[in-house]
Motif scaffolding. Sequence first.
Motif, PDB file in Angstrom:
ATOM      1  N   ASN A  69       0.724  -1.135   0.012  1.00 43.15           N
ATOM      2  CA  ASN A  69      -0.035   0.092   0.009  1.00 43.15           C
ATOM      3  C   ASN A  69       0.832   1.247   0.098  1.00 43.15           C
ATOM      4  O   ASN A  69       0.331   2.386   0.785  1.00 43.15           O
ATOM      5  CB  ASN A  69      -0.828  -0.093   1.175  1.00 43.15           C
ATOM      6  CG  ASN A  69      -2.211  -0.966   1.065  1.00 43.15           C
ATOM      7  OD1 ASN A  69      -2.368  -1.267  -0.170  1.00 43.15           O
ATOM      8  ND2 ASN A  69      -2.331  -1.709   1.978  1.00 43.15           N
ATOM      9  N   SER A  70       1.980   1.226  -0.448  1.00 41.65           N
ATOM     10  CA  SER A  70       2.984   2.300  -0.648  1.00 41.65           C
ATOM     11  C   SER A  70       3.385   2.422  -2.167  1.00 41.65           C
ATOM     12  O   SER A  70       2.720   1.661  -2.961  1.00 41.65           O
ATOM     13  CB  SER A  70       4.094   2.358   0.148  1.00 41.65           C
ATOM     14  OG  SER A  70       4.875   1.243  -0.379  1.00 41.65           O
ATOM     15  N   ASP A  71       4.054   3.403  -2.513  1.00 39.96           N
ATOM     16  CA  ASP A  71       4.412   3.469  -4.087  1.00 39.96           C
ATOM     17  C   ASP A  71       5.578   2.599  -4.465  1.00 39.96           C
ATOM     18  O   ASP A  71       6.094   3.126  -5.440  1.00 39.96           O
ATOM     19  CB  ASP A  71       4.337   5.042  -4.450  1.00 39.96           C
ATOM     20  CG  ASP A  71       4.997   5.802  -3.774  1.00 39.96           C
ATOM     21  OD1 ASP A  71       5.696   5.372  -2.655  1.00 39.96           O
ATOM     22  OD2 ASP A  71       5.082   6.996  -4.041  1.00 39.96           O
ATOM     23  N   ARG A  72       6.262   1.747  -3.334  1.00 33.83           N
ATOM     24  CA  ARG A  72       7.297   1.116  -4.014  1.00 33.83           C
ATOM     25  C   ARG A  72       7.170   0.261  -4.879  1.00 33.83           C
ATOM     26  O   ARG A  72       5.903  -0.421  -5.120  1.00 33.83           O
ATOM     27  CB  ARG A  72       7.784   0.240  -2.682  1.00 33.83           C
ATOM     28  CG  ARG A  72       8.066   1.139  -1.435  1.00 33.83           C
ATOM     29  CD  ARG A  72       9.159   0.291  -0.588  1.00 33.83           C
ATOM     30  NE  ARG A  72       8.513  -0.493   0.373  1.00 33.83           N
ATOM     31  CZ  ARG A  72       9.153  -1.266   1.301  1.00 33.83           C
ATOM     32  NH1 ARG A  72      10.528  -1.349   1.469  1.00 33.83           N
ATOM     33  NH2 ARG A  72       8.577  -2.068   1.980  1.00 33.83           N
ATOM     34  N   THR A  73       7.999  -0.361  -5.653  1.00 38.10           N
ATOM     35  CA  THR A  73       7.991  -0.911  -6.659  1.00 38.10           C
ATOM     36  C   THR A  73       9.193  -2.276  -6.468  1.00 38.10           C
ATOM     37  O   THR A  73       9.756  -2.289  -5.590  1.00 38.10           O
ATOM     38  CB  THR A  73       8.358  -0.493  -8.065  1.00 38.10           C
ATOM     39  OG1 THR A  73       9.926  -0.194  -8.221  1.00 38.10           O
ATOM     40  CG2 THR A  73       7.533   0.738  -8.565  1.00 38.10           C
ATOM     41  N   GLU A  74       8.963  -3.070  -7.300  1.00 34.62           N
ATOM     42  CA  GLU A  74       9.787  -4.346  -7.106  1.00 34.62           C
ATOM     43  C   GLU A  74      11.385  -3.761  -7.142  1.00 34.62           C
ATOM     44  O   GLU A  74      12.246  -4.400  -6.414  1.00 34.62           O
ATOM     45  CB  GLU A  74       9.910  -5.226  -8.410  1.00 34.62           C
ATOM     46  CG  GLU A  74       9.912  -4.742  -9.710  1.00 34.62           C
ATOM     47  CD  GLU A  74       9.886  -5.624 -11.000  1.00 34.62           C
ATOM     48  OE1 GLU A  74      10.864  -6.354 -11.003  1.00 34.62           O
ATOM     49  OE2 GLU A  74       8.963  -5.411 -11.776  1.00 34.62           O
ATOM     50  N   ASP A  75      11.736  -2.744  -7.769  1.00 31.04           N
ATOM     51  CA  ASP A  75      13.158  -2.257  -7.940  1.00 31.04           C
ATOM     52  C   ASP A  75      13.448  -1.654  -6.452  1.00 31.04           C
ATOM     53  O   ASP A  75      14.584  -1.626  -6.127  1.00 31.04           O
ATOM     54  CB  ASP A  75      13.158  -1.007  -8.913  1.00 31.04           C
ATOM     55  CG  ASP A  75      13.282  -1.715 -10.188  1.00 31.04           C
ATOM     56  OD1 ASP A  75      13.274  -2.645 -10.767  1.00 31.04           O
ATOM     57  OD2 ASP A  75      13.290  -0.866 -11.442  1.00 31.04           O
ATOM     58  N   ASP A  76      12.483  -1.060  -5.843  1.00 30.92           N
ATOM     59  CA  ASP A  76      13.031  -0.393  -4.411  1.00 30.92           C
ATOM     60  C   ASP A  76      13.438  -1.735  -3.724  1.00 30.92           C
ATOM     61  O   ASP A  76      14.391  -1.359  -2.850  1.00 30.92           O
ATOM     62  CB  ASP A  76      11.640   0.051  -3.745  1.00 30.92           C
ATOM     63  CG  ASP A  76      11.215   1.483  -4.465  1.00 30.92           C
ATOM     64  OD1 ASP A  76      12.031   2.246  -4.190  1.00 30.92           O
ATOM     65  OD2 ASP A  76      10.097   1.528  -5.244  1.00 30.92           O
ATOM     66  N   PHE A  77      12.842  -2.881  -3.730  1.00 28.76           N
ATOM     67  CA  PHE A  77      13.269  -3.989  -2.779  1.00 28.76           C
ATOM     68  C   PHE A  77      14.468  -4.599  -3.462  1.00 28.76           C
ATOM     69  O   PHE A  77      15.467  -4.665  -2.456  1.00 28.76           O
ATOM     70  CB  PHE A  77      12.192  -4.983  -2.857  1.00 28.76           C
ATOM     71  CG  PHE A  77      10.832  -4.877  -2.312  1.00 28.76           C
ATOM     72  CD1 PHE A  77      10.725  -5.287  -0.995  1.00 28.76           C
ATOM     73  CD2 PHE A  77       9.846  -4.305  -2.816  1.00 28.76           C
ATOM     74  CE1 PHE A  77       9.713  -5.182  -0.022  1.00 28.76           C
ATOM     75  CE2 PHE A  77       8.742  -3.913  -2.067  1.00 28.76           C
ATOM     76  CZ  PHE A  77       8.538  -4.521  -0.604  1.00 28.76           C
ATOM     77  N   GLY A  83      16.676   6.643  -9.608  1.00 30.69           N
ATOM     78  CA  GLY A  83      15.540   6.457 -10.649  1.00 30.69           C
ATOM     79  C   GLY A  83      16.189   6.263 -11.975  1.00 30.69           C
ATOM     80  O   GLY A  83      15.279   6.333 -13.054  1.00 30.69           O
ATOM     81  N   CYS A  84      17.427   6.174 -12.179  1.00 28.54           N
ATOM     82  CA  CYS A  84      17.948   5.804 -13.483  1.00 28.54           C
ATOM     83  C   CYS A  84      17.225   4.572 -14.039  1.00 28.54           C
ATOM     84  O   CYS A  84      16.943   3.818 -13.601  1.00 28.54           O
ATOM     85  CB  CYS A  84      19.229   5.883 -13.527  1.00 28.54           C
ATOM     86  SG  CYS A  84      20.222   4.088 -13.881  1.00 28.54           S
ATOM     87  N   GLU A  85      17.054   4.665 -15.528  1.00 30.83           N
ATOM     88  CA  GLU A  85      16.332   3.676 -16.377  1.00 30.83           C
ATOM     89  C   GLU A  85      17.277   3.401 -17.784  1.00 30.83           C
ATOM     90  O   GLU A  85      17.959   4.166 -17.843  1.00 30.83           O
ATOM     91  CB  GLU A  85      14.885   4.063 -16.519  1.00 30.83           C
ATOM     92  CG  GLU A  85      13.747   4.060 -15.486  1.00 30.83           C
ATOM     93  CD  GLU A  85      12.570   4.628 -16.146  1.00 30.83           C
ATOM     94  OE1 GLU A  85      12.291   4.440 -17.088  1.00 30.83           O
ATOM     95  OE2 GLU A  85      11.856   4.788 -15.122  1.00 30.83           O
TER      96      GLU A  85
END
Lengths: 256, 101
Positions: free
Chosen positions: A67-75, A253-255
Motif C-alpha cells: 500500500n505504498s508506491d514502492r516497486t520491485e526495484d525498491d526492494f 531513478g535511472c532507467e
Amino acid sequence: MTEASKNQTLVHYAAQIGDNSLIMGHRMSEWCFHAPSLEMEMALMNCALDLIGQARELYSYAAASDNSDRTEDDFAYLRDEQDFRNALLAELPNGDWGDTIVRLFFISAYNRLFYTALAKSKDSELAAIGAKSLKEVTYHLRFSGEWLIRLGDGTEESHQRVQQSVNNLWMFTGELFTMSEAENALLKDGISVDVATLRADWDQTVSQVFEQATLSIPDNDWAQSGGKTRGHHTEHLGYILADMQFMQRRYPGCEW
Amino acid sequence: MTKKTDKTEQEWPLWEIFIRSKAGLDHKHCGSIHACDAEMALESARDVYTRRSEGISIWVVPSAAITASKPEDKESLFEPADDKIYRHPTFYDIPKGVGKM
C-alpha cells in the motif's frame, strides 16, 4: 493481527523468499563469460534468469501488498544489507565449479520442496508463483544433481574436491529450515510454508544423490544462521549489494 | 602443436541434437553440443536449443555414430538423378477417365 500488520507481514514474507532468489540469481549470473564451456554458460544463465524472474514476481507482490508506491526495484536496489533476509548459503562466493554445483544442489533441493508446499498456500498469488517456480527449480535440481553425481563419482581429484565443497557448505544448510518471524506469523492462516517440516525430505533427496555420487554427508550438525531471521549476514553480501545497487544509488531513478 | 592435440582429446565428445517442435512433426536436426555423456547432452540441448519454446522433445545422438556421405562424392551420388525426370510422378499424363487421384 490487524489487517495492516497482516499486510506488512505478507510484505516481509514475500520479500524474504524473493531475497533468496535474487541473491542466488545474482551469484549464478556472476558466471556469465566465465563458465567452462558454452553449454554450461547457457545452463547457468538460464538458472540465473529463472531465479531473478522469481525474485521480480515476489518483490512485485510484496510491493503490491505494501500500500505504498514502492516497486520491485525498491526492494532490490534500495534496501540495505540488514533488510535482506536471504539464507547465508545464497550469498557465499561461487568458489570453483564444485562449490557452485553443490550450493545450487542444496538450494534447489530445498526450493523444490518449498515451492511444492507454497503452491498449496491459501494466498492465491503466492500459490501461483509457487506453481510456476516449481517447474524451474525442479530443473535446477536435476541439472545440479546430475553434475554432482559426475563430480563425486568422477576422477579422484573431482571426488576429493567436491567432497571438500560439501564439507565447507554443509554448515550453511541448516538455516534453510529455521523459521522467520513472518513465516511463524502466517503459518496459522495457511499462507506460509512450515519450512522446518521440509528437513526430512531434503535429507532424503540429498542422501539419494550423495549415494550415487559416492559422497559422504558430514556428521557436523552445527548450523550457521542469522541471515534469514535477523539480517545478520556474512561479509560477502555487502559486496554483492555494492555491485548490484551502485547505479540506483549513484543515479536515483535511472532507467535503461 | 602437441599441446593442442592433448587438449582436443580431453574435450567432451560431440552430440547431434534433434528437436521436435510440436506433436506430430518430425525431430529436426538443429545443431550440436559438447557433453560428457548422453544424459548431460540432453540437459545441455535443453538449455541451448529450447530456451524460446522451440521444442517438446529432444533426441541426442553421438556425432561419431553418424556415417555421412562425402562432399566430393556429390557428382556420382546425386547428379545422375538430375536428368531422370521420369522418376517424378508429374512426368506422367493421367488419363481423364481416372479422375482425381
